[in-house]
Design a protein around this motif. Structure first.
Motif, mmCIF file in Angstrom:
data_model
loop_
_atom_site.group_PDB
_atom_site.id
_atom_site.type_symbol
_atom_site.label_atom_id
_atom_site.label_comp_id
_atom_site.label_asym_id
_atom_site.label_seq_id
_atom_site.Cartn_x
_atom_site.Cartn_y
_atom_site.Cartn_z
ATOM 1 N N GLN A 32 -14.154 4.021 50.684
ATOM 2 C CA GLN A 32 -13.347 4.078 51.901
ATOM 3 C C GLN A 32 -12.228 5.097 51.742
ATOM 4 O O GLN A 32 -11.964 5.900 52.639
ATOM 5 C CB GLN A 32 -12.758 2.705 52.230
ATOM 6 N N ILE B 289 -18.872 3.767 58.691
ATOM 7 C CA ILE B 289 -18.394 2.421 58.372
ATOM 8 C C ILE B 289 -17.197 2.482 57.432
ATOM 9 O O ILE B 289 -16.196 1.795 57.639
ATOM 10 C CB ILE B 289 -19.535 1.577 57.771
ATOM 11 N N ASN B 290 -17.290 3.304 56.389
ATOM 12 C CA ASN B 290 -16.189 3.425 55.428
ATOM 13 C C ASN B 290 -14.923 3.951 56.085
ATOM 14 O O ASN B 290 -13.822 3.468 55.805
ATOM 15 C CB ASN B 290 -16.599 4.318 54.252
ATOM 16 N N HIS C 76 -14.129 3.751 59.329
ATOM 17 C CA HIS C 76 -13.634 2.729 60.249
ATOM 18 C C HIS C 76 -12.878 1.630 59.505
ATOM 19 O O HIS C 76 -11.759 1.265 59.879
ATOM 20 C CB HIS C 76 -14.793 2.124 61.045
ATOM 21 N N ARG C 77 -13.476 1.119 58.450
ATOM 22 C CA ARG C 77 -12.843 0.039 57.689
ATOM 23 C C ARG C 77 -11.558 0.507 57.004
ATOM 24 O O ARG C 77 -10.565 -0.218 56.951
ATOM 25 C CB ARG C 77 -13.815 -0.530 56.663
ATOM 26 N N LYS D 293 -8.861 0.935 59.679
ATOM 27 C CA LYS D 293 -8.443 -0.386 60.163
ATOM 28 C C LYS D 293 -7.475 -1.031 59.172
ATOM 29 O O LYS D 293 -6.434 -1.558 59.555
ATOM 30 C CB LYS D 293 -9.673 -1.271 60.363
#
Length: 169
Positions: free
Chosen positions: A118, A148-149, A151-152, A155
């Motif tokens: 991430q 995905i990485n 976004h996470r 966030k």
């Protein structure tokens, strides 16, 4: 022809590669050494340049792999805020500089809390400005994993920055 191509396509990437290496190594001398090794490696593989759709992504991948190898070999983990200020070249007022240092330190601390994939994806996208496809090439993972990485990671950073700004935690 190859020397001209090297100076026009590869050498301009030097500063971006250096920042990326510094991100991993947190030491300006080691980052400079890695970039020198990368440039030598890229030059020695000049016959294969035509095989890569993005020379920049290929150079970033080489930089990433060399930094990871160096970290594994040295078990090197330090933070040098002075190096970052040197790279960024802050010439602001003392108040803005202190505030910038605090913000940078906070973001760096939060980035270090992220899982490695991430953190790497967020840095490549939001700091270095690479496209999702280029990040997938550099990290050697699927495009969906990159998204995905990122976004996470974003966030996590957003939630923690909101909490810190709202509550001073």
């Amino acid at each position: 022809m190859q020397i001209q191509e090297f100076t026009s396509k590869i050498l301009p990437l030097k500063n971006k590669l250096y920042r990326f290496a510094w991100y991993y190594l947190k030491d300006k001398e080691e980052a400079a050494d890695v970039i020198q090794e990368v440039m030598i490696k890229v030059w020695h593989r000049r016959e294969n340049w035509h095989m890569y759709k993005s020379l920049e992504a290929w150079c970033m991948t080489i930089t990433r792999n060399m930094c990871l190898d160096k970290l594994r070999a040295n078990k090197h983990q330090t933070q040098d805020v002075e190096s970052v200020m040197y790279i960024l070249g802050h010439n602001d007022s003392p108040e803005k500089e202190v505030q910038g240092n605090e913000t940078f330190t906070l973001i760096r601390r939060l980035l270090d809390m992220l899982p490695d994939k991430q953190k790497e994806a967020v840095v490549l996208r939001d700091i270095e400005g690479y496209s999702y496809e280029e990040i997938a090439d550099i990290m050697q993972i699927e495009l969906s994993s990159v998204k995905i990485n990122i976004h996470r990671g974003r966030k996590f950073l957003k939630e923690h920055l909101i909490n810190i700004n709202a509550y001073g935690l």
